[in-house]
Design an enzyme around this catalytic site. Structure first.
Site, mmCIF file in Angstrom:
data_model
loop_
_atom_site.group_PDB
_atom_site.id
_atom_site.type_symbol
_atom_site.label_atom_id
_atom_site.label_comp_id
_atom_site.label_asym_id
_atom_site.label_seq_id
_atom_site.Cartn_x
_atom_site.Cartn_y
_atom_site.Cartn_z
ATOM 1 N N ARG A 136 40.719 39.192 44.791
ATOM 2 C CA ARG A 136 41.697 40.112 44.212
ATOM 3 C C ARG A 136 43.043 39.477 43.874
ATOM 4 N NH1 ARG A 136 41.439 44.118 49.060
ATOM 5 N NH2 ARG A 136 41.059 42.083 50.026
ATOM 6 N N CYS A 181 46.012 38.978 49.383
ATOM 7 C CA CYS A 181 44.795 39.710 49.767
ATOM 8 C C CYS A 181 44.250 39.088 51.057
ATOM 9 C CB CYS A 181 43.767 39.748 48.636
ATOM 10 S SG CYS A 181 43.102 38.148 48.142
ATOM 11 N N ASP A 188 38.185 45.811 47.970
ATOM 12 C CA ASP A 188 37.679 44.437 48.103
ATOM 13 C C ASP A 188 36.292 44.358 47.458
ATOM 14 O OD1 ASP A 188 36.903 41.939 48.841
ATOM 15 O OD2 ASP A 188 37.518 42.142 50.932
HETATM 16 P P1 4NP Z 1 39.660 38.863 48.652
HETATM 17 O O1 4NP Z 1 38.103 39.094 49.046
HETATM 18 O O2 4NP Z 1 40.480 39.253 49.850
HETATM 19 O O3 4NP Z 1 39.878 39.784 47.508
HETATM 20 O O4 4NP Z 1 39.794 37.399 48.288
HETATM 21 C C1 4NP Z 1 37.520 38.478 50.147
HETATM 22 C C2 4NP Z 1 37.053 37.186 50.028
HETATM 23 C C3 4NP Z 1 36.437 36.571 51.109
HETATM 24 C C4 4NP Z 1 36.297 37.263 52.308
HETATM 25 C C5 4NP Z 1 36.777 38.551 52.418
HETATM 26 C C6 4NP Z 1 37.389 39.157 51.330
HETATM 27 N N1 4NP Z 1 35.649 36.638 53.407
HETATM 28 O O5 4NP Z 1 35.471 37.298 54.437
HETATM 29 O O6 4NP Z 1 35.289 35.460 53.313
#
Ligand code: 4NP
Length: 184
Positions: free
Chosen positions: A25, A19, A138
């Site tokens: 995710r 991800c 997300d």
């Molecule tokens: P993930 O969600 O891709 O599902 O882990 C996110 C977690 C952190 C960030 C973006 C998406 N961030 O910009 O820090």
């Protein structure tokens, strides 16, 4: 049924879940898939890791909302530490499953995928039995219900991935038997 790419080596079939931040995710998918693989007695035949295309959270724990959602559902979310994707992941894994299209593009650019390696990169939800081919949204910037929706998608998709792993591992055993009979 959607199939998995063939394993590249006779060792454990290696699954990567990818991800953006590797705190929401793909860690949820990692915990659920690892639990299902253990329940199916396939620990010694399949390995699972997750990573993010971004570096913001490397070494950190799962997002507390993702961890709480998993814990409430009976999973152990305590062991996760975030990792970042690099070019070596394309060489180390039999399949790389991206949570969304932008993660898939991120895998392709980080690994400069050409030819055969590109076929080992797919959307995680290609295996979703209810609504195949979509993205895992997300949940990072939303509320708690987003995490519950992600868990429901991840659980049903994971069951289909385990079924596909059983098929793939049986095919590999068949090929190994063929090679064995060639030798006799
Ligand atoms: P993930 O969600 O891709 O599902 O882990 C996110 C977690 C952190 C960030 C973006 C998406 N961030 O910009 O820090």
């Amino acid at each position: 049924m959607t199939g998995l790419p063939p394993g590249r080596t006779p060792g454990r079939y290696a699954v990567a879940l990818v991800c953006l931040g590797n705190i929401c995710r793909s860690p949820m998918a990692d915990v659920v898939l690892s639990a299902r693989i253990a329940e199916a007695g396939l620990d010694d035949r399949v390995s699972v890791e997750s990573c993010g295309t971004g570096d913001w959270h490397v070494g950190g724990r799962m997002d507390h909302r993702a961890a709480a959602t998993l814990t409430t559902a009976g999973y152990d979310a305590s062991r996760h530490r975030a990792q970042q994707l690099d070019g070596s992941w394309a060489d180390r894994f039999d399949v790389l499953l991206a949570m969304d299209e932008s993660n898939l593009a991120g895998i392709r650019s980080a690994t400069s995928a050409v030819g055969g390696a590109g076929k080992r990169m797919m959307l995680f939800r290609a295996f979703d039995p209810v609504d195949p081919g979509g993205e895992v949204p997300d949940p990072y910037y939303g509320g708690d219900t987003g995490f519950e929706e992600v868990l429901a998608m991840v659980e049903r998709t994971t069951d289909a991935i385990v079924a596909a792993l059983v098929v793939e591992l049986a095919l590999e055993l068949g090929h190994a038997d063929d090679r064995g009979s060639d030798r006799s």
